[in-house]
Design an enzyme around this catalytic site. Structure first.
Site, PDB file in Angstrom:
ATOM      1  N   GLY A   1       0.771  -1.232   0.000  1.00  0.00           N
ATOM      2  CA  GLY A   1       0.000   0.000   0.000  1.00  0.00           C
ATOM      3  C   GLY A   1       0.801   1.280   0.000  1.00  0.00           C
ATOM      4  O   GLY A   1       0.228   2.365  -0.132  1.00  0.00           O
TER       5      GLY A   1
ATOM      6  N   GLU B   1       4.387  -6.497   1.865  1.00  0.00           N
ATOM      7  CA  GLU B   1       3.943  -6.871   0.517  1.00  0.00           C
ATOM      8  C   GLU B   1       3.867  -5.656  -0.413  1.00  0.00           C
ATOM      9  O   GLU B   1       2.806  -5.352  -0.949  1.00  0.00           O
ATOM     10  CB  GLU B   1       2.549  -7.500   0.578  1.00  0.00           C
ATOM     11  CG  GLU B   1       2.441  -8.713   1.456  1.00  0.00           C
ATOM     12  CD  GLU B   1       0.985  -9.113   1.685  1.00  0.00           C
ATOM     13  OE1 GLU B   1       0.751 -10.277   2.016  1.00  0.00           O
ATOM     14  OE2 GLU B   1       0.078  -8.246   1.538  1.00  0.00           O
ATOM     15  N   PRO B   2       4.964  -4.961  -0.609  1.00  0.00           N
ATOM     16  CA  PRO B   2       4.889  -3.788  -1.486  1.00  0.00           C
ATOM     17  C   PRO B   2       4.738  -4.198  -2.943  1.00  0.00           C
ATOM     18  O   PRO B   2       5.358  -5.163  -3.393  1.00  0.00           O
ATOM     19  CB  PRO B   2       6.243  -3.098  -1.262  1.00  0.00           C
ATOM     20  CG  PRO B   2       7.163  -4.212  -0.906  1.00  0.00           C
ATOM     21  CD  PRO B   2       6.335  -5.236  -0.152  1.00  0.00           C
ATOM     22  N   GLY B   3       3.912  -3.485  -3.661  1.00  0.00           N
ATOM     23  CA  GLY B   3       3.793  -3.691  -5.099  1.00  0.00           C
ATOM     24  C   GLY B   3       4.197  -2.409  -5.796  1.00  0.00           C
ATOM     25  O   GLY B   3       5.315  -2.233  -6.267  1.00  0.00           O
TER      26      GLY B   3
ATOM     27  N   ARG C   1      -5.382   3.209 -15.586  1.00  0.00           N
ATOM     28  CA  ARG C   1      -5.531   3.943 -14.328  1.00  0.00           C
ATOM     29  C   ARG C   1      -6.256   5.288 -14.461  1.00  0.00           C
ATOM     30  O   ARG C   1      -7.126   5.585 -13.644  1.00  0.00           O
ATOM     31  CB  ARG C   1      -4.178   4.130 -13.634  1.00  0.00           C
ATOM     32  CG  ARG C   1      -3.498   2.796 -13.274  1.00  0.00           C
ATOM     33  CD  ARG C   1      -2.281   2.982 -12.379  1.00  0.00           C
ATOM     34  NE  ARG C   1      -2.666   3.460 -11.075  1.00  0.00           N
ATOM     35  CZ  ARG C   1      -2.537   4.693 -10.656  1.00  0.00           C
ATOM     36  NH1 ARG C   1      -1.960   5.587 -11.419  1.00  0.00           N
ATOM     37  NH2 ARG C   1      -2.957   5.033  -9.459  1.00  0.00           N
TER      38      ARG C   1
ATOM     39  N   CYS D   1     -12.596   4.102 -28.627  1.00  0.00           N
ATOM     40  CA  CYS D   1     -13.899   4.723 -28.794  1.00  0.00           C
ATOM     41  C   CYS D   1     -14.666   4.822 -27.486  1.00  0.00           C
ATOM     42  O   CYS D   1     -15.685   4.146 -27.284  1.00  0.00           O
ATOM     43  CB  CYS D   1     -14.697   3.956 -29.840  1.00  0.00           C
ATOM     44  SG  CYS D   1     -13.835   3.979 -31.410  1.00  0.00           S
TER      45      CYS D   1
ATOM     46  N   TYR E   1       0.545  -1.471 -12.140  1.00  0.00           N
ATOM     47  CA  TYR E   1      -0.856  -1.454 -12.552  1.00  0.00           C
ATOM     48  C   TYR E   1      -1.010  -0.793 -13.930  1.00  0.00           C
ATOM     49  O   TYR E   1      -1.988  -0.107 -14.197  1.00  0.00           O
ATOM     50  CB  TYR E   1      -1.725  -0.788 -11.474  1.00  0.00           C
ATOM     51  CG  TYR E   1      -1.529  -1.430 -10.119  1.00  0.00           C
ATOM     52  CD1 TYR E   1      -2.022  -2.705  -9.870  1.00  0.00           C
ATOM     53  CD2 TYR E   1      -0.781  -0.814  -9.114  1.00  0.00           C
ATOM     54  CE1 TYR E   1      -1.808  -3.337  -8.646  1.00  0.00           C
ATOM     55  CE2 TYR E   1      -0.558  -1.429  -7.893  1.00  0.00           C
ATOM     56  CZ  TYR E   1      -1.074  -2.692  -7.669  1.00  0.00           C
ATOM     57  OH  TYR E   1      -0.847  -3.314  -6.471  1.00  0.00           O
TER      58      TYR E   1
HETATM   59  C1  PLP Z   1      -2.505  -5.375  -4.062  1.00  0.00           C
HETATM   60  C2  PLP Z   1      -2.002  -5.919  -2.778  1.00  0.00           C
HETATM   61  C3  PLP Z   1      -0.755  -5.526  -2.289  1.00  0.00           C
HETATM   62  C4  PLP Z   1       0.102  -4.493  -2.962  1.00  0.00           C
HETATM   63  O1  PLP Z   1      -0.443  -3.229  -2.913  1.00  0.00           O
HETATM   64  P1  PLP Z   1       0.458  -1.985  -3.383  1.00  0.00           P
HETATM   65  O2  PLP Z   1      -0.401  -0.826  -3.137  1.00  0.00           O
HETATM   66  O3  PLP Z   1       0.756  -2.194  -4.820  1.00  0.00           O
HETATM   67  O4  PLP Z   1       1.678  -1.993  -2.551  1.00  0.00           O
HETATM   68  C5  PLP Z   1      -0.301  -6.117  -1.129  1.00  0.00           C
HETATM   69  N1  PLP Z   1      -1.046  -7.042  -0.474  1.00  0.00           N
HETATM   70  C6  PLP Z   1      -2.246  -7.431  -0.908  1.00  0.00           C
HETATM   71  C7  PLP Z   1      -2.996  -8.445  -0.150  1.00  0.00           C
HETATM   72  C8  PLP Z   1      -2.769  -6.900  -2.072  1.00  0.00           C
HETATM   73  O5  PLP Z   1      -3.975  -7.275  -2.497  1.00  0.00           O
END
Ligand code: PLP
Length: 442
Positions: free
Chosen positions: A260, A295-297, A334, A364, A393
């Site tokens: 997050g 869990e960084p994305g 996005r 379109c 994303y």
């Molecule tokens: C999507 C998600 C993340 C990653 O979120 P980011 O905002 O990209 O860091 C981590 N944990 C869980 C369970 C998710 O669904």
């Protein structure tokens, strides 16, 4: 500030890795991502639209998170959904980063890229039996369980397989993440996780679970969070629950504080206060010496990527001037999905006067708009433009809407590039489709 054309290209050829000058206020961000690769030559070679990812920037983000956490070592499990590119996952594997998966497909990708099963955690509200079985067979480290129903399925399937699964309760702490409603996941009205009360009941009844070791806590309250306060609140509630469970005699081996972490989508955005984030974790979990997972994305990949696109037309409407790009909402959803802002930088070789455009794609739909009334340097057909902050994303949410094949993806590093996904062909786009002549009775 701007070097003339010829010496610049020659410099690039002679000295790979030399910065390429871009005539723009956001030139620094652009140059960082292209990392010495000339965007014009790249666009010529690979075509547009095309995603460009900087390997060095991704490594730098991993390192900066690790540095911020040095006083409290943690396992990073990269949220694969942010960018599941094989090359990105291989880079994560090489850096010792694990994976947070939300489907069997993501597990398959992570394993193929060399991320060990022992560093994979499985989240998501709708895990299917076959996905749970596949994850048990692969021997992933932990299931983040989101409902009582799922816990019962996990117990049944693990006992069928004669395995003991490690599980964490995904707690829904009922905290407003102060982010976009569509990416907020930690309010009680959201579908994710279970209440703290329900989590308590799970632990109280965990003695009856023969094949699930319920020994972890998990929380993830949403995405693109830039304020530390919601993290502090959510992780604080998890910390309180942890103390309470330990006092009641439960062994808690892992606490997963989710992802997050927000990123900067415009030059004026403030970055998330990393020191504040880490101190929130430390304070909430003082005395916890089990495994800490993150869990960084987005944080690891968003700012490492741009969508490189070319101007198709400049269209003068009655009220507005439209910049029509060859990238569209199918490539980067996005803006249309979340009204998200992305900085858009023309890659001109010399500065030009400013103009105001609605920046759109060819799809379109009116929603196929990247920006409204955006002030930027004037563009002409054929000019290259970089849409920044597109590493997370972006490609992962792309579709072939309007029968537009998926864009190419390249990784760059120190003056060189590698195509990591070639542009989809029309044949690949319709692979699996067939005429309706094989009729069956059901
Ligand atoms: C999507 C998600 C993340 C990653 O979120 P980011 O905002 O990209 O860091 C981590 N944990 C869980 C369970 C998710 O669904």
């Amino acid at each position: 500030m701007f070097s003339p054309l010829a010496p610049r290209w020659m410099g690039r050829l002679l000295f790979p890795g030399m910065p390429i000058m871009i005539a723009s206020s956001d030139s620094h961000a652009v140059e960082t991502v292209f990392d010495g690769v000339d965007p014009h030559a790249l666009a010529q070679a690979v075509g547009t639209p095309c995603y460009v990812y900087s390997a060095a920037t991704i490594r730098h983000r991993i390192a900066s998170l690790a540095t911020a956490l040095r006083s409290r070592p943690a396992t990073l499990c990269y949220a694969v959904k942010a960018n599941p590119s094989f090359a990105v996952l291989q880079l994560m594997a090489a850096e010792g980063v694990g994976a947070d998966i939300v489907s069997e497909g993501e597990m398959w990708r992570a394993l193929r890229a060399g991320i060990p099963a022992g560093r994979i955690v499985f989240s998501g509200v709708g895990k299917q039996d076959r996905e749970i079985l596949a994850a048990l067979d692969a021997g992933i480290s932990r299931f983040n369980v989101e409902s009582a129903d799922e816990l019962a399925s996990l117990q049944r399937l693990a006992s069928e397989r004669g395995r003991v699964a490690h599980a964490a309760v995904r707690v829904n702490p009922d905290v407003d993440a102060l982010t976009h409603a569509k990416i907020s996941t930690g309010k009680s009205e959201n579908k994710f996780g279970v209440s703290i009360d329900e989590a308590r009941r799970w632990f109280a009844g965990s003695g009856s679970l023969s094949h699930v070791r319920l020994d972890g806590l998990h929380v993830h309250i949403g995405s693109q969070i830039v304020d530390v306060a919601p993290f502090r609140l959510a992780i604080g509630r998890v910390g309180d629950l942890w103390r309470e469970l330990v006092a009641a005699g439960h062994a808690i081996r892992s606490i997963d504080v989710g992802g997050g972490l927000g990123v900067r989508y415009r030059a004026s955005d403030r970055a998330v206060d990393m020191a504040g984030y880490v101190s929130a974790i430390r304070e909430a979990l003082t005395g916890f010496d089990g495994a800490l997972l993150l869990e960084p994305g987005r944080y690891l990949v968003a700012e490492a990527g741009v969508l490189l696109t070319r101007v198709l037309r400049v269209k003068q409407g009655d009220e507005r001037q439209f910049l029509v790009l060859d990238a569209a909402m199918n490539d980067l959803a996005r803006p249309s999905l979340y009204d998200a802002w992305h900085d858009i930088v023309p890659l001109h070789e010399t500065p030009r006067s400013m103009q105001v455009y609605d920046v759109v794609g060819p799809v379109c739909e009116t929603g196929d708009t990247f920006a409204r009334e955006r002030e930027m340097e004037a563009c002409r057909p054929g000019d290259l433009v970089a849409i920044l902050g597109a590493g997370a994303y972006g490609a992962s949410m792309a579709s072939t809407y309007n029968s537009r094949p998926l864009a190419a993806e390249v990784m760059v590093e120190n003056g060189r590039y590698a195509v990591v996904r070639r542009r989809q062909t029309f044949d690949e786009m319709i692979a699996g489709e067939q005429p309706a002549n094989d009729w069956q009775i059901a």
